[in-house]
Motif scaffolding. Structure first.
Motif, PDB file in Angstrom:
ATOM      1  N   LYS A 180      37.663  74.295  30.102  1.00  0.00           N
ATOM      2  CA  LYS A 180      38.305  73.438  29.111  1.00  0.00           C
ATOM      3  C   LYS A 180      37.873  73.811  27.700  1.00  0.00           C
ATOM      4  O   LYS A 180      36.677  73.851  27.391  1.00  0.00           O
ATOM      5  CB  LYS A 180      37.950  71.974  29.389  1.00  0.00           C
ATOM      6  N   VAL A 181      38.855  74.087  26.812  1.00  0.00           N
ATOM      7  CA  VAL A 181      38.556  74.411  25.413  1.00  0.00           C
ATOM      8  C   VAL A 181      39.461  73.666  24.444  1.00  0.00           C
ATOM      9  O   VAL A 181      39.410  73.907  23.236  1.00  0.00           O
ATOM     10  CB  VAL A 181      38.681  75.933  25.157  1.00  0.00           C
ATOM     11  N   ASN A 182      40.295  72.746  24.957  1.00  0.00           N
ATOM     12  CA  ASN A 182      41.269  72.097  24.078  1.00  0.00           C
ATOM     13  C   ASN A 182      40.645  71.121  23.086  1.00  0.00           C
ATOM     14  O   ASN A 182      41.329  70.616  22.195  1.00  0.00           O
ATOM     15  CB  ASN A 182      42.356  71.388  24.894  1.00  0.00           C
ATOM     16  N   ASP A 183      39.346  70.854  23.211  1.00  0.00           N
ATOM     17  CA  ASP A 183      38.671  70.003  22.235  1.00  0.00           C
ATOM     18  C   ASP A 183      37.922  70.825  21.192  1.00  0.00           C
ATOM     19  O   ASP A 183      37.197  70.275  20.361  1.00  0.00           O
ATOM     20  CB  ASP A 183      37.693  69.057  22.947  1.00  0.00           C
ATOM     21  N   LEU A 184      38.109  72.161  21.229  1.00  0.00           N
ATOM     22  CA  LEU A 184      37.461  73.057  20.282  1.00  0.00           C
ATOM     23  C   LEU A 184      38.494  73.756  19.414  1.00  0.00           C
ATOM     24  O   LEU A 184      39.701  73.670  19.661  1.00  0.00           O
ATOM     25  CB  LEU A 184      36.624  74.107  21.032  1.00  0.00           C
ATOM     26  N   VAL A 185      38.008  74.481  18.401  1.00  0.00           N
ATOM     27  CA  VAL A 185      38.891  75.238  17.509  1.00  0.00           C
ATOM     28  C   VAL A 185      38.633  76.723  17.721  1.00  0.00           C
ATOM     29  O   VAL A 185      37.502  77.203  17.552  1.00  0.00           O
ATOM     30  CB  VAL A 185      38.617  74.878  16.032  1.00  0.00           C
ATOM     31  N   ARG A 186      39.700  77.455  18.109  1.00  0.00           N
ATOM     32  CA  ARG A 186      39.551  78.912  18.265  1.00  0.00           C
ATOM     33  C   ARG A 186      39.463  79.536  16.867  1.00  0.00           C
ATOM     34  O   ARG A 186      40.315  79.297  16.007  1.00  0.00           O
ATOM     35  CB  ARG A 186      40.744  79.496  19.006  1.00  0.00           C
ATOM     36  N   VAL A 187      38.439  80.368  16.671  1.00  0.00           N
ATOM     37  CA  VAL A 187      38.254  81.001  15.364  1.00  0.00           C
ATOM     38  C   VAL A 187      38.455  82.508  15.418  1.00  0.00           C
ATOM     39  O   VAL A 187      38.614  83.155  14.374  1.00  0.00           O
ATOM     40  CB  VAL A 187      36.862  80.674  14.782  1.00  0.00           C
ATOM     41  N   SER A 193      34.664  96.846  27.426  1.00  0.00           N
ATOM     42  CA  SER A 193      35.339  96.977  28.719  1.00  0.00           C
ATOM     43  C   SER A 193      36.842  96.765  28.611  1.00  0.00           C
ATOM     44  O   SER A 193      37.574  96.972  29.575  1.00  0.00           O
ATOM     45  CB  SER A 193      34.763  95.952  29.703  1.00  0.00           C
ATOM     46  N   GLY A 194      37.318  96.345  27.424  1.00  0.00           N
ATOM     47  CA  GLY A 194      38.738  96.050  27.240  1.00  0.00           C
ATOM     48  C   GLY A 194      39.080  94.591  27.472  1.00  0.00           C
ATOM     49  O   GLY A 194      40.231  94.183  27.287  1.00  0.00           O
ATOM     50  N   GLU A 195      38.100  93.791  27.895  1.00  0.00           N
ATOM     51  CA  GLU A 195      38.310  92.370  28.131  1.00  0.00           C
ATOM     52  C   GLU A 195      38.394  91.623  26.806  1.00  0.00           C
ATOM     53  O   GLU A 195      37.651  91.902  25.867  1.00  0.00           O
ATOM     54  CB  GLU A 195      37.153  91.809  28.962  1.00  0.00           C
ATOM     55  N   ASN A 196      39.345  90.671  26.720  1.00  0.00           N
ATOM     56  CA  ASN A 196      39.480  89.846  25.525  1.00  0.00           C
ATOM     57  C   ASN A 196      38.643  88.578  25.657  1.00  0.00           C
ATOM     58  O   ASN A 196      38.710  87.889  26.680  1.00  0.00           O
ATOM     59  CB  ASN A 196      40.946  89.473  25.283  1.00  0.00           C
ATOM     60  N   TYR A 197      37.873  88.282  24.624  1.00  0.00           N
ATOM     61  CA  TYR A 197      37.038  87.091  24.599  1.00  0.00           C
ATOM     62  C   TYR A 197      37.477  86.180  23.459  1.00  0.00           C
ATOM     63  O   TYR A 197      37.620  86.626  22.321  1.00  0.00           O
ATOM     64  CB  TYR A 197      35.562  87.466  24.392  1.00  0.00           C
ATOM     65  N   GLY A 198      37.682  84.928  23.787  1.00  0.00           N
ATOM     66  CA  GLY A 198      37.968  83.947  22.755  1.00  0.00           C
ATOM     67  C   GLY A 198      36.679  83.345  22.244  1.00  0.00           C
ATOM     68  O   GLY A 198      35.714  83.189  22.984  1.00  0.00           O
ATOM     69  N   ILE A 199      36.662  83.022  20.957  1.00  0.00           N
ATOM     70  CA  ILE A 199      35.502  82.383  20.340  1.00  0.00           C
ATOM     71  C   ILE A 199      35.944  81.049  19.763  1.00  0.00           C
ATOM     72  O   ILE A 199      36.910  80.980  19.000  1.00  0.00           O
ATOM     73  CB  ILE A 199      34.898  83.271  19.243  1.00  0.00           C
ATOM     74  N   TRP A 200      35.225  80.001  20.144  1.00  0.00           N
ATOM     75  CA  TRP A 200      35.559  78.654  19.703  1.00  0.00           C
ATOM     76  C   TRP A 200      34.357  78.002  19.034  1.00  0.00           C
ATOM     77  O   TRP A 200      33.205  78.229  19.436  1.00  0.00           O
ATOM     78  CB  TRP A 200      35.968  77.782  20.899  1.00  0.00           C
ATOM     79  N   LEU A 201      34.642  77.180  18.016  1.00  0.00           N
ATOM     80  CA  LEU A 201      33.634  76.343  17.390  1.00  0.00           C
ATOM     81  C   LEU A 201      34.096  74.896  17.485  1.00  0.00           C
ATOM     82  O   LEU A 201      35.266  74.623  17.765  1.00  0.00           O
ATOM     83  CB  LEU A 201      33.431  76.732  15.919  1.00  0.00           C
ATOM     84  N   SER A 202      33.177  73.988  17.235  1.00  0.00           N
ATOM     85  CA  SER A 202      33.577  72.579  17.211  1.00  0.00           C
ATOM     86  C   SER A 202      34.466  72.344  15.992  1.00  0.00           C
ATOM     87  O   SER A 202      34.470  73.135  15.040  1.00  0.00           O
ATOM     88  CB  SER A 202      32.344  71.684  17.145  1.00  0.00           C
ATOM     89  N   ARG A 203      35.214  71.271  16.003  1.00  0.00           N
ATOM     90  CA  ARG A 203      36.113  70.977  14.875  1.00  0.00           C
ATOM     91  C   ARG A 203      35.334  70.777  13.584  1.00  0.00           C
ATOM     92  O   ARG A 203      35.794  71.137  12.499  1.00  0.00           O
ATOM     93  CB  ARG A 203      36.942  69.733  15.199  1.00  0.00           C
ATOM     94  N   THR A 204      34.139  70.228  13.688  1.00  0.00           N
ATOM     95  CA  THR A 204      33.338  70.007  12.480  1.00  0.00           C
ATOM     96  C   THR A 204      32.594  71.259  12.034  1.00  0.00           C
ATOM     97  O   THR A 204      32.195  71.372  10.879  1.00  0.00           O
ATOM     98  CB  THR A 204      32.306  68.888  12.733  1.00  0.00           C
ATOM     99  N   GLY A 205      32.416  72.230  12.968  1.00  0.00           N
ATOM    100  CA  GLY A 205      31.654  73.426  12.618  1.00  0.00           C
ATOM    101  C   GLY A 205      32.494  74.660  12.381  1.00  0.00           C
ATOM    102  O   GLY A 205      31.951  75.742  12.168  1.00  0.00           O
ATOM    103  N   ALA A 206      33.832  74.504  12.396  1.00  0.00           N
ATOM    104  CA  ALA A 206      34.713  75.666  12.286  1.00  0.00           C
ATOM    105  C   ALA A 206      34.536  76.416  10.969  1.00  0.00           C
ATOM    106  O   ALA A 206      34.778  77.624  10.896  1.00  0.00           O
ATOM    107  CB  ALA A 206      36.169  75.232  12.445  1.00  0.00           C
ATOM    108  N   SER A 207      34.088  75.720   9.932  1.00  0.00           N
ATOM    109  CA  SER A 207      33.938  76.365   8.628  1.00  0.00           C
ATOM    110  C   SER A 207      32.730  77.299   8.570  1.00  0.00           C
ATOM    111  O   SER A 207      32.570  78.057   7.620  1.00  0.00           O
ATOM    112  CB  SER A 207      33.801  75.298   7.539  1.00  0.00           C
ATOM    113  N   GLN A 208      31.888  77.267   9.619  1.00  0.00           N
ATOM    114  CA  GLN A 208      30.670  78.090   9.634  1.00  0.00           C
ATOM    115  C   GLN A 208      30.853  79.396  10.406  1.00  0.00           C
ATOM    116  O   GLN A 208      29.870  80.013  10.834  1.00  0.00           O
ATOM    117  CB  GLN A 208      29.515  77.297  10.249  1.00  0.00           C
ATOM    118  N   GLN A 209      32.087  79.846  10.515  1.00  0.00           N
ATOM    119  CA  GLN A 209      32.379  81.040  11.311  1.00  0.00           C
ATOM    120  C   GLN A 209      31.607  82.268  10.819  1.00  0.00           C
ATOM    121  O   GLN A 209      31.233  83.132  11.623  1.00  0.00           O
ATOM    122  CB  GLN A 209      33.884  81.326  11.266  1.00  0.00           C
ATOM    123  N   GLN A 210      31.367  82.359   9.508  1.00  0.00           N
ATOM    124  CA  GLN A 210      30.720  83.550   8.940  1.00  0.00           C
ATOM    125  C   GLN A 210      29.205  83.420   8.857  1.00  0.00           C
ATOM    126  O   GLN A 210      28.549  84.219   8.191  1.00  0.00           O
ATOM    127  CB  GLN A 210      31.294  83.827   7.542  1.00  0.00           C
TER     128      GLN A 210
END
Length: 315
Positions: free
Chosen positions: A190-197, A204-221
């Motif tokens: 389950k990731v629908n309560d997070l924000v994909r950044v 290996s060629g595998e795709n990985y999604g990265i998610w942060l909390s809605r309040t922490g999305a601005s800290q991606q960098q």
């Protein structure tokens, strides 16, 4: 001429441990074979007597008895292997200043719910704990299955847990296809309560999604976060071709990493394994044990280096 003053290969802690425990390993194998021979002789002897008409029996028993003998020998082989592993693994862990516990239920119960697929059948074993870089660390083998008659394995591998070296934004990283639902399901993870950044493609060629909390999305960098993500998405260079990053999550203070494996780790021994094969399996298990330690060490180093960069910028 080669230097004769240094320690030989037989002087290493691993080799000394092997030499000390070989008699016990052989004893467990001999005992297993003794029990297996008794079971085999008994079941197949009774089958022969039934065929000769000494005992009155019907066809089902003539078929069932040999099957009982075969499955009994298979089970004895499994138990011998587990007993040999239980003998060796605590000593392997001790050679790198770690402790070993066969039962990992407490470890499993404490895992973040989001880290692994949701399923009815959850098993864990081979719990190893200690410190790396002065930080508490533990890990265990985990298997997640759907359960039921047509059970399907959703995850099999090693889960690591350790404390972060520096504070960072809480994040979640996972194989992207594990988070995509179908029909009425929301997906195994389950990731629908997070924000994909971001989405990152590993070596290996595998795709990985990265998610942060809605309040922490601005800290991606955040420097420490970026350093950790760089290590995680390049883990194939450290863990070999038979393992893959499955997911990772951090609360900002502690991190969990799930590594999917195609095989059971720390597996060796049994009735049919020669002494050379058992010794080779133990050495492989020791190598498998050291890989997670190198991963944790690399992540802690990356965090510490990022923290130094931040401190230099603020000076």
């Amino acid at each position: 001429m080669p230097d004769q003053t240094g320690p030989s290969a037989t002087d290493t802690p691993l080799e000394k441990t092997l030499q000390a425990l070989i008699p016990d390993l052989k004893a467990k194998r001999r005992l297993g074979w003794a029990v297996a021979v008794v079971v085999a002789v008994t079941t197949f002897g009774l089958t022969a007597l039934l065929l000769l008409g000494v005992f009155k029996g019907d066809l089902p028993w003539i078929i069932v008895l040999p099957m009982i003998g075969v499955f009994s020998v298979i089970e004895i082989n499994r138990r011998v292997a587990r007993s040999q592993q239980a003998l060796i693994l605590p000593h392997l862990a001790k050679t790198v200043d770690l402790t070993y516990t066969s039962n990992a239920k407490t470890f499993l119960d404490a895992l973040p719910e989001r880290l692994l697929p949701r399923a009815r059948s959850r098993k864990a074993g081979d719990w190893i704990s200690g410190t790396v870089g002065g930080r508490p660390m533990d890990m265990a083998e985990v298997k997640i299955e759907t359960g039921g008659k047509n059970s399907r394995t959703l995850f099999r591998g090693l889960v690591l847990h350790f404390q972060n070296a520096v504070p960072m934004p809480a994040f979640f990283l996972a194989v992207e296809r594990q988070t995509k639902g179908w029909l009425m399901f929301s997906g195994w993870i389950k990731v629908n309560d997070l924000v994909r950044v971001d989405t990152i493609t590993g070596r290996s060629g595998e795709n990985y999604g990265i998610w942060l909390s809605r309040t922490g999305a601005s800290q991606q960098q955040h420097p420490a976060l970026q350093a950790v993500l760089d290590v995680l998405t390049n883990l194939e260079t450290r863990i070999g071709s038979d393992a893959r990053l499955f997911s990772a999550t951090s609360t900002g203070e502690e991190m969990h990493i799930a590594l999917a494996h195609k095989r059971d780790l720390f597996h060796f021994g049994g009735l049919f394994a020669s002494q050379d094969k058992i010794t080779s399996g133990i050495r492989d298990a020791f190598d498998d044990l050291n890989v997670p330690l190198r991963i944790v060490s690399a992540l802690l180093d990356a965090e510490a280096q990022a923290d130094k960069v931040v401190a230099g910028q603020q000076a």
